[in-house]
Design a protein around this motif. Structure first.
Motif, PDB file in Angstrom:
ATOM      1  N   ILE A   1       0.510  -1.591  -0.147  1.00 28.63           N
ATOM      2  CA  ILE A   1      -0.328   0.249  -0.163  1.00 28.63           C
ATOM      3  C   ILE A   1       0.898   1.455  -0.034  1.00 28.63           C
ATOM      4  CG2 ILE A   1      -1.782   1.464   1.549  1.00 28.63           C
ATOM      5  CD1 ILE A   1      -3.267  -1.151   2.039  1.00 28.63           C
ATOM      6  N   ILE A   2       2.186   0.929   0.700  1.00 27.13           N
ATOM      7  CA  ILE A   2       3.180   2.435   0.691  1.00 27.13           C
ATOM      8  C   ILE A   2       3.455   2.264  -0.533  1.00 27.13           C
ATOM      9  CG2 ILE A   2       5.514   3.257   1.421  1.00 27.13           C
ATOM     10  CD1 ILE A   2       4.373   1.854   3.835  1.00 27.13           C
ATOM     11  N   LEU A   3       4.054   1.430  -1.340  1.00 31.71           N
ATOM     12  CA  LEU A   3       4.436   1.856  -2.546  1.00 31.71           C
ATOM     13  C   LEU A   3       3.355   1.838  -3.410  1.00 31.71           C
ATOM     14  CD1 LEU A   3       6.698  -1.159  -2.661  1.00 31.71           C
ATOM     15  CD2 LEU A   3       7.180   0.545  -2.629  1.00 31.71           C
ATOM     16  N   LEU A   4       2.118   1.875  -3.139  1.00 29.77           N
ATOM     17  CA  LEU A   4       0.867   2.227  -4.715  1.00 29.77           C
ATOM     18  C   LEU A   4       0.836   3.705  -3.987  1.00 29.77           C
ATOM     19  CD1 LEU A   4      -1.566  -0.811  -4.515  1.00 29.77           C
ATOM     20  CD2 LEU A   4       0.157   0.002  -6.026  1.00 29.77           C
ATOM     21  N   VAL A   5       0.743   4.515  -3.195  1.00 25.74           N
ATOM     22  CA  VAL A   5       1.172   5.585  -3.185  1.00 25.74           C
ATOM     23  C   VAL A   5       1.971   6.204  -3.630  1.00 25.74           C
ATOM     24  CG1 VAL A   5       0.391   6.868  -1.229  1.00 25.74           C
ATOM     25  CG2 VAL A   5       0.118   4.632  -0.851  1.00 25.74           C
ATOM     26  N   PHE A   6       3.378   5.704  -2.990  1.00 29.89           N
ATOM     27  CA  PHE A   6       4.546   6.188  -3.921  1.00 29.89           C
ATOM     28  C   PHE A   6       4.603   6.173  -5.681  1.00 29.89           C
ATOM     29  CE2 PHE A   6       8.875   5.880  -5.677  1.00 29.89           C
ATOM     30  CZ  PHE A   6       9.444   7.130  -5.715  1.00 29.89           C
ATOM     31  N   TYR A   7       4.019   4.998  -5.897  1.00 26.17           N
ATOM     32  CA  TYR A   7       2.851   5.082  -7.546  1.00 26.17           C
ATOM     33  C   TYR A   7       2.574   5.590  -7.782  1.00 26.17           C
ATOM     34  CZ  TYR A   7       1.475   2.980 -11.566  1.00 26.17           C
ATOM     35  OH  TYR A   7       0.306   2.809 -12.869  1.00 26.17           O
ATOM     36  N   THR A   8       1.428   5.947  -7.378  1.00 26.59           N
ATOM     37  CA  THR A   8       0.641   7.761  -7.303  1.00 26.59           C
ATOM     38  C   THR A   8       1.084   8.598  -7.301  1.00 26.59           C
ATOM     39  OG1 THR A   8      -1.622   5.673  -6.908  1.00 26.59           O
ATOM     40  CG2 THR A   8      -1.733   7.900  -6.862  1.00 26.59           C
ATOM     41  N   PHE A   9       1.851   9.474  -6.614  1.00 23.22           N
ATOM     42  CA  PHE A   9       2.484   9.859  -6.304  1.00 23.22           C
ATOM     43  C   PHE A   9       3.658  10.430  -7.798  1.00 23.22           C
ATOM     44  CE2 PHE A   9       6.400  12.277  -5.411  1.00 23.22           C
ATOM     45  CZ  PHE A   9       5.910  13.361  -4.873  1.00 23.22           C
TER      46      PHE A   9
ATOM     47  N   GLY B   1       9.216   9.117 -18.765  1.00 26.77           N
ATOM     48  CA  GLY B   1      10.669   7.745 -19.380  1.00 26.77           C
ATOM     49  C   GLY B   1      10.890   7.479 -17.277  1.00 26.77           C
ATOM     50  N   GLY B   2      12.003   8.926 -17.649  1.00 26.75           N
ATOM     51  CA  GLY B   2      12.091   8.632 -15.469  1.00 26.75           C
ATOM     52  C   GLY B   2      10.671   7.907 -15.114  1.00 26.75           C
ATOM     53  N   GLY B   3       9.441   7.854 -15.268  1.00 25.60           N
ATOM     54  CA  GLY B   3       8.508   8.009 -14.137  1.00 25.60           C
ATOM     55  C   GLY B   3       8.044   6.335 -14.715  1.00 25.60           C
ATOM     56  N   THR B   4       9.007   5.745 -15.215  1.00 23.69           N
ATOM     57  CA  THR B   4       7.933   4.593 -16.141  1.00 23.69           C
ATOM     58  C   THR B   4       9.513   3.538 -15.113  1.00 23.69           C
ATOM     59  OG1 THR B   4       6.922   4.780 -18.510  1.00 23.69           O
ATOM     60  CG2 THR B   4       7.957   3.001 -17.981  1.00 23.69           C
ATOM     61  N   ILE B   5      10.728   4.613 -15.411  1.00 19.17           N
ATOM     62  CA  ILE B   5      12.175   3.399 -14.620  1.00 19.17           C
ATOM     63  C   ILE B   5      11.262   3.507 -13.374  1.00 19.17           C
ATOM     64  CG2 ILE B   5      14.223   3.283 -14.270  1.00 19.17           C
ATOM     65  CD1 ILE B   5      14.418   5.169 -16.855  1.00 19.17           C
ATOM     66  N   ALA B   6      10.749   4.311 -12.630  1.00 15.93           N
ATOM     67  CA  ALA B   6      10.490   4.105 -11.020  1.00 15.93           C
ATOM     68  C   ALA B   6       9.619   3.175 -10.891  1.00 15.93           C
ATOM     69  CB  ALA B   6      10.136   5.529 -10.790  1.00 15.93           C
TER      70      ALA B   6
ATOM     71  N   LEU C   1      10.642   0.069 -11.017  1.00 13.04           N
ATOM     72  CA  LEU C   1      11.858  -0.064  -9.789  1.00 13.04           C
ATOM     73  C   LEU C   1      11.137  -0.811  -8.716  1.00 13.04           C
ATOM     74  CD1 LEU C   1      14.383   2.711  -9.893  1.00 13.04           C
ATOM     75  CD2 LEU C   1      14.918  -0.300 -10.410  1.00 13.04           C
ATOM     76  N   MET C   2       9.637   0.142  -8.283  1.00 13.14           N
ATOM     77  CA  MET C   2       8.526  -0.355  -7.462  1.00 13.14           C
ATOM     78  C   MET C   2       8.494  -1.266  -7.579  1.00 13.14           C
ATOM     79  SD  MET C   2       5.082   1.432  -6.957  1.00 13.14           S
ATOM     80  CE  MET C   2       4.673   0.352  -8.065  1.00 13.14           C
ATOM     81  N   LEU C   3       7.884  -2.264  -8.929  1.00 16.22           N
ATOM     82  CA  LEU C   3       7.324  -3.219  -9.178  1.00 16.22           C
ATOM     83  C   LEU C   3       8.843  -4.972  -8.135  1.00 16.22           C
ATOM     84  CD1 LEU C   3       6.080  -3.169 -12.119  1.00 16.22           C
ATOM     85  CD2 LEU C   3       4.743  -3.248 -10.184  1.00 16.22           C
ATOM     86  N   ILE C   4      10.011  -4.070  -8.817  1.00 11.46           N
ATOM     87  CA  ILE C   4      10.987  -4.876  -8.243  1.00 11.46           C
ATOM     88  C   ILE C   4      11.217  -5.251  -6.685  1.00 11.46           C
ATOM     89  CG2 ILE C   4      13.094  -5.321  -8.069  1.00 11.46           C
ATOM     90  CD1 ILE C   4      13.757  -4.707 -11.177  1.00 11.46           C
TER      91      ILE C   4
END
Length: 395
Positions: A118-126, A134-139, A142-145
């Motif tokens: 959930i914390i990572l999903l909030v970070f993903y939404t941000f 492209g930078g967002g895609t890389i992030a 990384l979040m999924l990994i």
């Protein structure tokens, strides 16, 4: 291979039966949820205010989580006892329902990975809101990994709690991270096998031909619980997945238990320098110097399960090397949990009830017998715990 075979012969059938019980509970929950949604006008009025949220689905999901989590932890404890050859009772599976603390910890250790997700999903939404291209895609990648890694590191948590129910939640999480990191490859392989089996199951589902790729078809396929063949397939898949997960952790725990004492007492030796021997192995010296090898202590209490058996051992008039021995402390704690649980199952104590268990352990070529006995003479008298430690003399 031997451990896998032992896990299959001792654990697969209980998992098979437990999985059936979980399937039945799931269907009862689904039926109750549909009944509430279709027969309670309150749901219609309430959803006028929160239309996107299915209120009853959330409520029943929470109830199911609270009901099922202690069952899983108790099942793991039951399975660990079976594969180790210890006497077990079916009631062991339900012992984590006996206190609010155990129930809360059961839910926490099973779903603690969801907090991180959930914390990572909030970070993903941000990140998405920043439109980083492209930078967002890389992030996001990384979040999924990171998410996958955290899930693997927390995968042992329910099993660690089942083996150590007295530990604090922070200790359980720390132990889970340590085991998950140390045996990352084992959990990764088991997860890949489980994912592969799930993919095969989805491909072979009898109702799979009705799924054409749209969200509506997806919901129709997975919402159809009336197909008995699909239910049986789900049951079998859940059984195999649970057994694979348990077997992976069982192999790891066996390796840890095997090497724990060896690693703890291991000392580097120098065979060429005999003068250093007394300093390398001071254990023998202290055992010979302090010969308090036998003692008995009696404790009376109204609540036998609240007794800290290791604190009782520490208060006994014994040599420190006996009291701090890891094997003795671990075995004593285990047998006390078993007998205190069993004697607490009686409806009445009129006429007297008594239960005892013991084990032997060798320390520096001295064999010790440790026994714990719990008695209660009536419903109005306290429990009496008698802890004995004796050194066995050779004939």
């Amino acid at each position: 291979m031997e451990k896998i075979k032992k896990s299959f012969t001792k654990a697969f059938l209980p998992i098979f039966i437990a999985s059936a019980a979980l399937v039945i509970l799931s269907k009862i929950s689904d039926f109750a949820e549909r009944f509430m949604q279709t027969n309670m006008p309150f749901s219609i009025r309430f959803q006028m205010f929160i239309k996107p949220i299915n209120v009853y689905s959330i409520v029943f999901s929470l109830i199911t989580i609270i009901m099922v989590s202690p069952f899983y932890i108790g099942l793991y404890d039951f399975l660990f006892c079976r594969v180790s050859g210890k006497k077990t009772r079916i009631s062991y599976i339900f012992k984590f329902y006996r206190s609010p603390v155990k129930l809360f910890k059961s839910v926490a250790v099973r779903y603690i990975d969801m907090i991180f997700i959930i914390i990572l999903l909030v970070f993903y939404t941000f990140i998405e809101s920043l439109s980083l291209g492209g930078g967002g895609t890389i992030a996001v990648i990384l979040m999924l990994i990171i998410t996958a890694g955290i899930c693997i590191l927390l995968q042992p948590a329910p099993y660690v709690y089942a083996k150590n129910p007295e530990n604090r939640l922070s200790d359980i999480v720390t132990g889970s991270f340590r085991l998950g990191g140390k045996y990352f490859y084992i959990f990764l392989v088991s997860d890949i096998i489980i994912i592969a089996l799930s993919a095969v199951y989805l491909f072979l589902m009898p109702i799979n031909n009705s799924y054409s790729g749209t969200l509506e078809d997806y919901n129709a396929v997975f919402g159809n619980s009336s197909n008995i063949i699909t239910v049986i397939f789900s049951w079998l898949l859940n059984t195999v997945n649970m057994w694979i997960g348990f077997t992976a952790v069982y192999i790891i725990f066996e390796k840890e238990d095997k090497h724990m004492l060896k690693d703890f007492f291991n000392r580097k030796s120098n065979d060429d320098d005999e003068e250093e021997a007394p300093f390398i192995e001071p254990y023998d010296f202290f055992i010979e110097a302090d010969e308090r090898f036998s003692d008995e202590k009696v404790v009376e209490t109204e609540d036998i399960r609240s007794v800290d058996i290791l604190a009782v051992l520490d208060e006994m008039n014994l040599a420190d090397d006996v009291k701090i021995d890891l094997a003795i402390r671990k075995k004593l704690k285990k047998i006390f949990e078993e007998i205190s649980f069993e004697i607490g199952e009686y409806v009445t104590y009129n006429g007297g009830r008594s239960i005892e268990n013991s084990f032997t352990e060798e320390i520096d070529e001295q064999e010790f017998e440790v026994s714990a006995e719990i008695t209660r003479n009536s419903d109005y008298e306290p429990f009496k715990l008698t802890l004995r430690v004796n050194v066995l003399k050779e004939d």
